[in-house]
Design a protein around this motif. Structure first.
Motif, PDB file in Angstrom:
ATOM      1  N   GLN A  98       0.833  -1.186   0.000  1.00 48.70           N
ATOM      2  CA  GLN A  98       0.000   0.000   0.000  1.00 48.70           C
ATOM      3  C   GLN A  98       0.870   1.238   0.000  1.00 48.70           C
ATOM      4  O   GLN A  98       2.023   1.213   0.426  1.00 48.70           O
ATOM      5  CB  GLN A  98      -0.917   0.007   1.225  1.00 48.70           C
ATOM      6  CG  GLN A  98      -1.839  -1.204   1.279  1.00 48.70           C
ATOM      7  CD  GLN A  98      -2.656  -1.245   2.549  1.00 48.70           C
ATOM      8  OE1 GLN A  98      -2.362  -0.546   3.499  1.00 48.70           O
ATOM      9  NE2 GLN A  98      -3.677  -2.067   2.564  1.00 48.70           N
ATOM     10  N   GLN A 138      -7.459   2.334  -0.502  1.00 46.16           N
ATOM     11  CA  GLN A 138      -6.280   2.463  -1.346  1.00 46.16           C
ATOM     12  C   GLN A 138      -6.700   2.643  -2.802  1.00 46.16           C
ATOM     13  O   GLN A 138      -7.537   1.906  -3.323  1.00 46.16           O
ATOM     14  CB  GLN A 138      -5.411   1.212  -1.212  1.00 46.16           C
ATOM     15  CG  GLN A 138      -4.186   1.209  -2.106  1.00 46.16           C
ATOM     16  CD  GLN A 138      -3.471  -0.124  -2.083  1.00 46.16           C
ATOM     17  OE1 GLN A 138      -3.770  -0.958  -1.236  1.00 46.16           O
ATOM     18  NE2 GLN A 138      -2.549  -0.322  -2.994  1.00 46.16           N
ATOM     19  N   ARG A 143      -6.770   0.843   2.918  1.00 46.34           N
ATOM     20  CA  ARG A 143      -5.414   1.369   3.088  1.00 46.34           C
ATOM     21  C   ARG A 143      -5.033   1.414   4.556  1.00 46.34           C
ATOM     22  O   ARG A 143      -3.888   1.163   4.935  1.00 46.34           O
ATOM     23  CB  ARG A 143      -5.326   2.781   2.487  1.00 46.34           C
ATOM     24  CG  ARG A 143      -3.922   3.375   2.503  1.00 46.34           C
ATOM     25  CD  ARG A 143      -3.931   4.784   1.921  1.00 46.34           C
ATOM     26  NE  ARG A 143      -4.596   5.711   2.815  1.00 46.34           N
ATOM     27  CZ  ARG A 143      -3.994   6.319   3.832  1.00 46.34           C
ATOM     28  NH1 ARG A 143      -2.730   6.080   4.106  1.00 46.34           N
ATOM     29  NH2 ARG A 143      -4.665   7.157   4.600  1.00 46.34           N
ATOM     30  N   ASP A 154      -5.897   7.509  -3.371  1.00 44.92           N
ATOM     31  CA  ASP A 154      -6.541   7.096  -2.125  1.00 44.92           C
ATOM     32  C   ASP A 154      -7.822   7.889  -1.931  1.00 44.92           C
ATOM     33  O   ASP A 154      -7.879   9.094  -2.224  1.00 44.92           O
ATOM     34  CB  ASP A 154      -5.602   7.326  -0.940  1.00 44.92           C
ATOM     35  CG  ASP A 154      -4.338   6.476  -1.026  1.00 44.92           C
ATOM     36  OD1 ASP A 154      -4.379   5.446  -1.725  1.00 44.92           O
ATOM     37  OD2 ASP A 154      -3.333   6.853  -0.403  1.00 44.92           O
TER      38      ASP A 154
END
Length: 314
Positions: free
Chosen positions: A83, A130, A143, A267
């Motif tokens: 990530q 994410q 995320r 994101d």
């Protein structure tokens, strides 16, 4: 001339109350004053790639980073996914107390009782999901994997971790809910006074968000769950507990809503997470007796404080 009325007699219970108050004050004067170190709270949102670094910050000295439970904790928060780095954090700290409106005698007693209860609160904001390639229609991918709440004791230059709580906030396997569960709780110092070193502790996690559909915007709380209630004895040393990490543990709560037309190449899904910790220490028997004799303040106590109090019952 008429007969002068006799002076009013002081009720027996009131005289006893004043004697108890005087004894409480004399006892306090004979002892060295008890002062609590200044405290502040911080909440960190942990992204998978930064789990090792974030969990290592100000790690309590009594926690062995090489232990099996710590390795499992790191595995859970690392999330086994690649990530992108998280953004800067927004920290806030709120210390709350009860307020009562009573006559002066009752106020003095309840002010003293307040020293045996503390509520600490921390919030942090960040993008929960994410980003990726929107053309692939990939499923939602969290995320943020964990939250870490710390209550620090002492001034900023010599602050020690007095309370350290880590919780899992990853998506469930079906990706239709967040699997909310505690992972670790460490306490070395109570946030309030206690006559015998015992504390009742309750911890709640919450989240809120702002999002939009095709025609309107929305704002609301997604969830608020009390995850932990513990009866803690700090008289013999610090408290450390690890919680189950199996797939069935924890509580399923709503996911962070995704706004209509959101750019999923970056994101997205901004949300504000919060952790609130209630700590109740054992007050002296004399103080509890005084509180029982005084009128009920008729104040609504939060469910979290009630949960903390219940945790201390045998």
């Amino acid at each position: 001339m008429g007969k002068r009325p006799a002076p009013a007699r002081v009720p027996h219970w009131l005289a006893s109350l004043w004697l108890l108050l005087a004894a409480q004050g004399a006892t306090a004067d004979d002892r060295a004053p008890v002062t609590l170190a200044p405290t502040r709270a911080v909440l960190l949102l942990i992204a998978g790639p930064e789990a090792s670094q974030t969990l290592a910050q100000q790690r309590p000295a009594t926690i062995d980073p090489a232990s099996k439970p710590e390795a499992e904790l790191l595995r859970q928060c690392a999330n086994d996914e690649s990530q992108r780095p998280t953004r800067s954090f927004l920290f806030t700290f709120i210390t709350q107390g009860w307020r009562v409106l009573l006559h002066p005698m009752a106020v003095s007693v309840h002010d003293e009782l307040l020293k045996y209860a503390k509520v600490s609160d921390g919030t942090a904001s960040g993008d929960y999901y994410q980003g990726g390639d929107p053309s692939t229609r990939a499923p939602l991918n969290a995320r943020i994997s964990c939250l870490r709440f710390m209550r620090l004791s002492g001034d900023s230059d010599n602050a020690e971790v007095a309370l350290d709580f880590v919780a899992d906030v990853r998506l469930d396997a079906a990706r239709d809910a967040i699997r909310l569960r505690p992972l670790r709780l460490f306490i070395s110092q109570g946030g309030a006074k206690s006559a015998d070193g015992h504390y009742s502790v309750a911890i709640a996690v919450r989240a809120s968000a702002v999002w939009r559909d095709e025609v309107a915007g929305h704002q609301g709380q997604l969830f608020e769950e009390t995850l932990v209630t513990e009866s803690v004895n700090l008289k013999s040393g610090s408290f450390l507990k690890y919680y189950p990490t199996d797939a069935a543990s924890g509580t399923r709560v709503p996911i962070v809503p995704v706004s209509f037309g959101a750019d999923r190449s970056r994101d997205f899904g901004n949300a504000e997470f919060g952790v609130r910790v209630a700590e109740i220490g054992t007050p002296p028997a004399t103080l509890k007796l005084l509180a029982d004799m005084l009128p009920d303040p008729n104040e609504k106590v939060s469910q979290l404080l009630i949960a903390a109090a219940l945790a201390g019952l045998p």
